[in-house]
Design an enzyme around this catalytic site. Structure first.
Site, PDB file in Angstrom:
ATOM      1  N   THR A 272     -17.192  15.274 -32.168  1.00 52.44           N
ATOM      2  CA  THR A 272     -17.488  14.844 -33.541  1.00 52.44           C
ATOM      3  C   THR A 272     -18.871  15.295 -34.008  1.00 52.44           C
ATOM      4  O   THR A 272     -19.765  15.465 -33.203  1.00 52.44           O
ATOM      5  CB  THR A 272     -17.418  13.300 -33.545  1.00 52.44           C
ATOM      6  OG1 THR A 272     -16.083  12.934 -33.270  1.00 52.44           O
ATOM      7  CG2 THR A 272     -17.868  12.695 -34.844  1.00 52.44           C
TER       8      THR A 272
ATOM      9  N   ARG B 194      -3.188   7.884 -34.916  1.00 53.51           N
ATOM     10  CA  ARG B 194      -4.392   7.257 -34.365  1.00 53.51           C
ATOM     11  C   ARG B 194      -5.642   7.548 -35.228  1.00 53.51           C
ATOM     12  O   ARG B 194      -5.870   8.660 -35.664  1.00 53.51           O
ATOM     13  CB  ARG B 194      -4.607   7.789 -32.949  1.00 53.51           C
ATOM     14  CG  ARG B 194      -5.834   7.248 -32.218  1.00 53.51           C
ATOM     15  CD  ARG B 194      -7.016   8.167 -32.331  1.00 53.51           C
ATOM     16  NE  ARG B 194      -8.140   7.690 -31.513  1.00 53.51           N
ATOM     17  CZ  ARG B 194      -9.379   8.161 -31.610  1.00 53.51           C
ATOM     18  NH1 ARG B 194      -9.664   9.120 -32.462  1.00 53.51           N
ATOM     19  NH2 ARG B 194     -10.350   7.678 -30.855  1.00 53.51           N
TER      20      ARG B 194
ATOM     21  N   GLY C 225      -9.881   6.987 -35.222  1.00 52.61           N
ATOM     22  CA  GLY C 225     -11.042   6.613 -34.409  1.00 52.61           C
ATOM     23  C   GLY C 225     -12.070   5.856 -35.230  1.00 52.61           C
ATOM     24  O   GLY C 225     -11.801   5.366 -36.337  1.00 52.61           O
ATOM     25  N   ASP C 226     -13.269   5.773 -34.684  1.00 48.57           N
ATOM     26  CA  ASP C 226     -14.349   5.024 -35.345  1.00 48.57           C
ATOM     27  C   ASP C 226     -15.007   5.797 -36.484  1.00 48.57           C
ATOM     28  O   ASP C 226     -15.565   5.187 -37.408  1.00 48.57           O
ATOM     29  CB  ASP C 226     -15.438   4.675 -34.316  1.00 48.57           C
ATOM     30  CG  ASP C 226     -16.031   5.944 -33.695  1.00 48.57           C
ATOM     31  OD1 ASP C 226     -15.248   6.823 -33.259  1.00 48.57           O
ATOM     32  OD2 ASP C 226     -17.264   6.077 -33.660  1.00 48.57           O
TER      33      ASP C 226
ATOM     34  N   THR D 140     -20.748   9.006 -32.052  1.00 47.50           N
ATOM     35  CA  THR D 140     -19.784   9.899 -31.405  1.00 47.50           C
ATOM     36  C   THR D 140     -19.448   9.327 -30.037  1.00 47.50           C
ATOM     37  O   THR D 140     -20.317   8.809 -29.346  1.00 47.50           O
ATOM     38  CB  THR D 140     -20.329  11.321 -31.241  1.00 47.50           C
ATOM     39  OG1 THR D 140     -19.431  12.050 -30.393  1.00 47.50           O
ATOM     40  CG2 THR D 140     -21.724  11.355 -30.622  1.00 47.50           C
ATOM     41  N   GLY D 141     -18.187   9.411 -29.670  1.00 42.14           N
ATOM     42  CA  GLY D 141     -17.789   8.876 -28.368  1.00 42.14           C
ATOM     43  C   GLY D 141     -16.359   8.384 -28.418  1.00 42.14           C
ATOM     44  O   GLY D 141     -15.610   8.731 -29.337  1.00 42.14           O
TER      45      GLY D 141
ATOM     46  N   GLY E 289     -13.786   6.458 -29.518  1.00 39.64           N
ATOM     47  CA  GLY E 289     -13.727   5.692 -30.752  1.00 39.64           C
ATOM     48  C   GLY E 289     -13.199   4.277 -30.642  1.00 39.64           C
ATOM     49  O   GLY E 289     -13.669   3.368 -31.342  1.00 39.64           O
TER      50      GLY E 289
HETATM   51  N1  ASP Z   1     -15.486   9.143 -32.024  1.00 38.93           N
HETATM   52  C1  ASP Z   1     -14.464  10.134 -32.225  1.00 38.93           C
HETATM   53  C2  ASP Z   1     -13.120   9.480 -32.239  1.00 38.93           C
HETATM   54  O1  ASP Z   1     -12.893   8.594 -31.447  1.00 38.93           O
HETATM   55  C3  ASP Z   1     -14.455  11.187 -31.177  1.00 38.93           C
HETATM   56  C4  ASP Z   1     -15.752  11.890 -30.968  1.00 38.93           C
HETATM   57  O2  ASP Z   1     -16.828  11.317 -31.136  1.00 38.93           O
HETATM   58  O3  ASP Z   1     -15.695  13.067 -30.592  1.00 38.93           O
HETATM   59  O4  ASP Z   1     -12.273   9.903 -32.992  1.00 38.93           O
END
Ligand code: ASP
Length: 306
Positions: free
Chosen positions: A174, A202, A204-205, A225-226, A228
């Site tokens: 992200t 789905r 994410g955050d 980022t992480g 989610g």
């Molecule tokens: N946070 C993002 C998600 O879960 C993924 C990412 O940070 O790469 O969609």
């Protein structure tokens, strides 16, 4: 005010330090520098933090190295479903989209929703219809094809696995930006393709106000980022703002508590970039690395990976 500045991230899922070649490192750092300066150049001319974070995120979306816009990962059905959010800390206005295809710059669509619609969060086909109506740029499927992301998807598409780990993978790729402008206004933006092989629509955050993205002038701007699912449950971005506002924690204390204590306890891997009303920045992660770049007025441009 002269303590303006910008920070960007290209995801908390870096190539591991042993896999990263010196040539690859140069390419990633250069892309982070370009994005940081795209935003900084807006700020230095007196432009708004909203404009700056949009410019920085667009640069990252246009760069196939990162999992957003052009380099977005593949879903289980072999498509791209992109998510984005932008927030203006001055007005607490926000715009967000989820599950969209073919829009060249999802962050610009998020900004258009924030500024030119009566809504905050649009999804799928409806969001694309709005983008058409507002004259945003579209690209064909081929534009979003990268061999790396396609290969990652082919490797897991017949499994239940949602790609969290993979050899030579930029997991959590992200992108995002946070900025404080000369007028004292904070903004934050995040954009992503989500996770490889995701299914069932789905989300994410990243596009969720308060989870992956948040901005409020008297506290901070945050882009996460992480993994989610954990960031949604920990309401990471808003939680940091609340710790500052209601408990008097500094930006550093609040970020460390949420990323290095709360998320770690839950098993949530990732990181975030943050800026406060004084121009202090935090770029914190509990993963092996996080692609990042930042520049404060009067200081050198910097980038980091591990
Ligand atoms: N946070 C993002 C998600 O879960 C993924 C990412 O940070 O790469 O969609």
């Amino acid at each position: 005010m002269d303590n303006f500045g910008i920070a960007v991230h290209g995801g908390a899922g870096t190539l591991s330090a042993v896999e990263m070649t010196p040539q690859e490192e140069i390419i990633y750092r250069k892309a982070l520098e370009t994005a940081t300066m795209a935003g900084y150049n807006v700020l230095v001319k007196g432009g708004s933090s909203v404009e700056a974070v949009e410019a920085a995120v667009m640069a990252l979306e246009n760069e196939p190295l990162f999992n957003a816009g052009r380099g977005a990962v593949y879903t289980n059905s072999g498509k791209h479903e992109m998510d984005s959010c932008i927030m203006d800390g001055n007005t607490l206005k926000a715009g967000a989209i989820t599950g969209i295809n073919n829009v060249k710059n999802p962050v610009s669509l998020a900004r258009t929703i924030m500024e030119q619609s009566e809504y905050v969060f649009l999804s799928g086909k409806g969001a694309e219809d709005f983008a058409h109506k507002m004259g945003l740029a579209f690209e064909p499927d081929e534009y979003f094809h990268t061999e790396l992301r396609h290969g990652q998807w082919l490797a897991v598409k017949d499994t239940e696995e949602v790609l969290l780990d993979h050899k030579k993978v930029t997991k959590f790729g992200t992108v995002g930006a946070v900025a404080l402008d000369v007028h004292g206004n904070i903004a934050a933006a995040t954009s992503t393709g989500g996770m490889t092989n995701k299914r069932y629509g789905r989300i994410g955050d990243s596009p969720i106000v308060g989870a992956g993205t948040y901005a409020k002038n008297n506290t901070c701007g945050i882009s996460c980022t992480g993994h989610g699912e954990y960031f949604i449950r920990a309401v990471v971005a808003h939680n940091i703002s609340c710790l500052m506002e209601y408990k008097g924690l500094s930006l550093k204390e609040a970020c460390n508590k949420v990323v290095m204590e709360d998320l770690v306890k839950m098993g949530g891997e990732g990181g975030l970039i943050a800026i406060d009303s004084q121009g202090n920045m935090e770029l914190v992660f509990n993963s092996e690395g996080m692609y990042r770049g930042w520049k404060k007025n009067g200081e050198e441009l910097q980038t980091g990976i591990y």
